[in-house]
Design a protein around this motif. Structure first.
Motif, PDB file in Angstrom:
ATOM      1  N   ARG A 109       0.852  -1.188   0.000  1.00 13.33           N
ATOM      2  CA  ARG A 109       0.000   0.000   0.000  1.00 13.33           C
ATOM      3  C   ARG A 109       0.888   1.238   0.000  1.00 13.33           C
ATOM      4  NH1 ARG A 109      -3.393  -3.581  -0.440  1.00 13.33           N
ATOM      5  NH2 ARG A 109      -5.264  -3.883   0.767  1.00 13.33           N
ATOM      6  N   LEU A 110       0.496   2.239  -0.728  1.00 17.97           N
ATOM      7  CA  LEU A 110       1.227   3.496  -0.748  1.00 17.97           C
ATOM      8  C   LEU A 110       0.739   4.364   0.405  1.00 17.97           C
ATOM      9  CD1 LEU A 110       3.244   5.316  -2.254  1.00 17.97           C
ATOM     10  CD2 LEU A 110       1.301   6.215  -3.533  1.00 17.97           C
ATOM     11  N   ASP A 111       1.633   4.822   1.211  1.00 17.67           N
ATOM     12  CA  ASP A 111       1.308   5.698   2.331  1.00 17.67           C
ATOM     13  C   ASP A 111       1.260   7.130   1.798  1.00 17.67           C
ATOM     14  OD1 ASP A 111       1.148   7.226   4.620  1.00 17.67           O
ATOM     15  OD2 ASP A 111       2.663   6.088   5.714  1.00 17.67           O
ATOM     16  N   ALA A 112       0.077   7.570   1.388  1.00 16.63           N
ATOM     17  CA  ALA A 112      -0.086   8.879   0.763  1.00 16.63           C
ATOM     18  C   ALA A 112       0.330  10.001   1.705  1.00 16.63           C
ATOM     19  CB  ALA A 112      -1.538   9.069   0.318  1.00 16.63           C
ATOM     20  N   LYS A 113       0.065   9.841   2.984  1.00 15.58           N
ATOM     21  CA  LYS A 113       0.440  10.877   3.953  1.00 15.58           C
ATOM     22  C   LYS A 113       1.959  11.037   4.000  1.00 15.58           C
ATOM     23  CE  LYS A 113      -0.544  12.249   8.712  1.00 15.58           C
ATOM     24  NZ  LYS A 113      -1.211  11.866   9.953  1.00 15.58           N
ATOM     25  N   ALA A 114       2.680   9.922   3.981  1.00 22.21           N
ATOM     26  CA  ALA A 114       4.145   9.973   3.997  1.00 22.21           C
ATOM     27  C   ALA A 114       4.691  10.555   2.696  1.00 22.21           C
ATOM     28  CB  ALA A 114       4.721   8.578   4.235  1.00 22.21           C
ATOM     29  N   ARG A 132       3.144  12.750   0.767  1.00 26.66           N
ATOM     30  CA  ARG A 132       2.913  14.197   0.828  1.00 26.66           C
ATOM     31  C   ARG A 132       3.924  14.876   1.742  1.00 26.66           C
ATOM     32  NH1 ARG A 132      -2.427  12.503   1.327  1.00 26.66           N
ATOM     33  NH2 ARG A 132      -3.505  12.581  -0.657  1.00 26.66           N
TER      34      ARG A 132
END
Length: 106
Positions: free
Chosen positions: A67-72, A74
């Motif tokens: 899974r891509l950690d979108a928060k990280a 950004r």
């Protein structure tokens, strides 16, 4: 040639009846999902890999998903991350009881 549209199977429901039917089916679905989760949790708790009944066979296997950690992302890219974002338009339907049930009021 003109396009012919066929009515849906719910075309004869009033708006109020449609809302009530959505709420009724939503409640059934949520109860079924909760029951299914409890059954699957029991299957896993028993450590079963497979079980065969008269009508169904159930198997369990582990899988790994990335899974891509979108928060990280950004946090790492800052404002540059916005170049990779796309707007998605969707319709959200929320369901709530029109009146509290008698059980909830007691």
């Amino acid at each position: 040639m003109p396009s012919i549209t066929h009515p849906s199977r719910f075309h004869n429901l009033s708006d109020a009846a449609l809302a009530d039917e959505i709420g009724r089916i939503d409640a059934i679905l949520k109860a079924a999902e909760a029951e299914l989760k409890a059954l699957k949790d029991e299957f896993k708790a028993r450590g079963l890999a497979t079980a065969e009944g008269a009508a169904f066979t159930v198997t369990a296997s582990e899988q790994i998903a990335g899974r891509l950690d979108a928060k990280a992302v950004r946090a790492f890219l800052g404002e540059a991350a916005s170049r990779f974002e796309t707007a998605v338009v969707s319709t959200v339907i929320r369901i709530k009881a029109a009146r509290p049930s008698l059980a909830a009021a007691a």
